[in-house]
Scaffold this motif. Sequence first.
Motif, PDB file in Angstrom:
ATOM      1  N   UNK A 268       0.659  -1.158   0.095  1.00  0.00           N
ATOM      2  CA  UNK A 268      -0.055   0.100   0.082  1.00  0.00           C
ATOM      3  C   UNK A 268       0.898   1.274   0.029  1.00  0.00           C
ATOM      4  N   UNK A 269       1.987   1.242   0.764  1.00  0.00           N
ATOM      5  CA  UNK A 269       2.966   2.488   0.950  1.00  0.00           C
ATOM      6  C   UNK A 269       3.245   2.762  -0.605  1.00  0.00           C
ATOM      7  N   UNK A 270       3.796   1.555  -1.333  1.00  0.00           N
ATOM      8  CA  UNK A 270       4.417   1.853  -2.594  1.00  0.00           C
ATOM      9  C   UNK A 270       3.075   2.343  -3.918  1.00  0.00           C
ATOM     10  N   UNK A 304      -2.734   1.122  10.481  1.00  0.00           N
ATOM     11  CA  UNK A 304      -3.988   1.365  11.213  1.00  0.00           C
ATOM     12  C   UNK A 304      -5.239   1.618   9.998  1.00  0.00           C
ATOM     13  N   UNK A 305      -4.839   1.981   8.901  1.00  0.00           N
ATOM     14  CA  UNK A 305      -6.136   2.504   8.001  1.00  0.00           C
ATOM     15  C   UNK A 305      -6.057   1.529   6.557  1.00  0.00           C
ATOM     16  N   UNK A 306      -5.692   0.271   6.876  1.00  0.00           N
ATOM     17  CA  UNK A 306      -5.399  -0.630   5.460  1.00  0.00           C
ATOM     18  C   UNK A 306      -6.830  -0.674   4.725  1.00  0.00           C
ATOM     19  N   UNK A 307      -7.975  -0.948   5.511  1.00  0.00           N
ATOM     20  CA  UNK A 307      -9.113  -1.124   4.737  1.00  0.00           C
ATOM     21  C   UNK A 307      -9.953   0.034   4.272  1.00  0.00           C
ATOM     22  N   UNK A 308      -9.226   1.336   4.951  1.00  0.00           N
ATOM     23  CA  UNK A 308     -10.065   2.556   4.530  1.00  0.00           C
ATOM     24  C   UNK A 308      -9.251   3.149   3.138  1.00  0.00           C
ATOM     25  N   UNK A 312      -8.946   4.254  -2.058  1.00  0.00           N
ATOM     26  CA  UNK A 312      -9.006   5.513  -2.405  1.00  0.00           C
ATOM     27  C   UNK A 312      -7.919   5.775  -3.421  1.00  0.00           C
ATOM     28  N   UNK A 313      -7.884   7.079  -3.847  1.00  0.00           N
ATOM     29  CA  UNK A 313      -7.246   7.533  -5.012  1.00  0.00           C
ATOM     30  C   UNK A 313      -5.842   7.813  -4.539  1.00  0.00           C
ATOM     31  N   UNK A 314      -4.701   7.169  -5.223  1.00  0.00           N
ATOM     32  CA  UNK A 314      -3.328   7.266  -4.794  1.00  0.00           C
ATOM     33  C   UNK A 314      -2.954   8.770  -4.930  1.00  0.00           C
ATOM     34  N   UNK A 351      -1.096  10.816  11.209  1.00  0.00           N
ATOM     35  CA  UNK A 351      -0.795  10.208   9.849  1.00  0.00           C
ATOM     36  C   UNK A 351      -2.044   9.294   9.788  1.00  0.00           C
ATOM     37  N   UNK A 352      -2.573   8.641  10.803  1.00  0.00           N
ATOM     38  CA  UNK A 352      -3.896   7.799  10.681  1.00  0.00           C
ATOM     39  C   UNK A 352      -5.029   8.512  10.536  1.00  0.00           C
ATOM     40  N   UNK A 353      -5.208   9.586  11.039  1.00  0.00           N
ATOM     41  CA  UNK A 353      -6.386  10.660  11.045  1.00  0.00           C
ATOM     42  C   UNK A 353      -6.226  11.197   9.480  1.00  0.00           C
ATOM     43  N   UNK A 354      -5.260  11.542   9.051  1.00  0.00           N
ATOM     44  CA  UNK A 354      -5.245  12.185   7.714  1.00  0.00           C
ATOM     45  C   UNK A 354      -5.422  11.032   6.658  1.00  0.00           C
TER      46      UNK A 354
END
Length: 358
Positions: A268-270, A304-308, A312-314, A351-354
């Motif tokens: 996901x990071x990449x 913490x937010x994988x499913x969220x 979503x758009x990169x 970061x999680x909230x953003x």
Amino acid sequence: MSVEEEINDRIGEVRTDTFDMSFGEISNLHKNRELVIQPEYQRLFRWSNQQRSHLIESILLELPIPQIFVIENQDGVLELIDGLQRTSTVLQFIDPDSVGLDPLTLEGCTLIRALNGLTFHDLPLSLRLSLKRAPIRTVVIKKQSRGFLRYEMFKRLNTGGANLEPQEIRNCSARMIGNEGVKFYSFLVDLTQDSNFSACSDYLPQPEKEKKGAEELVLRFFATKNARNLFRGSVRDWLDNYMEQVLLEHHVFDYAQEEAEFRNVFRLARTKLGETAFLRYRGTMPVGSLPPAYFEAISIGISNTKADIEHKSADTLRNVITALVQSDAFRAVTGPGANSREKMETRIQLVTDALRNA
């Protein structure tokens, strides 16, 4: 139990033997694979040619040489755990083929200048024999010793020394535990080869890569994910303590589950943030090398937010993180004095909230 009784109970849990071994014997043991040097755990040579030459000069002059430590494996083979530079220097001088290096030519000798420019085979026979017969005190940690205390001995021998970096000490220390330690160390190494992690961590400075920095980042990811409660301000102590808890099975570590989580996070990071996911930004441009505080905050924020964020758009996510890392709020918990658990928790939450609200 009193302190005295506790100490008395532990005395003898590490069984050792101490004797003098000649460098000729060491060379023969190494040739016969009865003495193992693991260059993948300790980089083989950090000494300059002059430092190596000074050691040979000292041995020939019969000056005192610090002792070495070896550990006896279950099959009786000895493995060098302290004294790598001294041992490998003499091996390179006496028998360079055994360590796969060019012959050592002495240089910078200040006490016997006539040695400069000479190799082992240039020396008179009497000096060659003198060098091979020169003794070095050798401490053998017997195979009957308890694994954890062997681990502690290695760590204490090397902590604070100039030869090994923190992650190298952890890597070598893990081997002292036995199979569980080798398993965990190999696990860290394998994950550094993950294509997504490797692409994102390529921005580590080259000197950090040479100090096993990628392996330390993998360990840091799991420590941040699983053991932020152990953090007391020293990153080195925190990572040491977390790894010990895993190795001693005080912390349950599900290898399959942790590996799947790691690979998913860095996928996901990449894909969502790009290969510059963990860098600082100036405007829309990434700058500098990878800061570990950014790495831990963003990687755990993603965890913490994988499913969220999966759908979503990169572009949206990249813009959100680019803006966040330049914000006063984020800079306040990543700049000087940011090594506190409170600031670590705050930057992860930012970061999680953003990401969740993007």
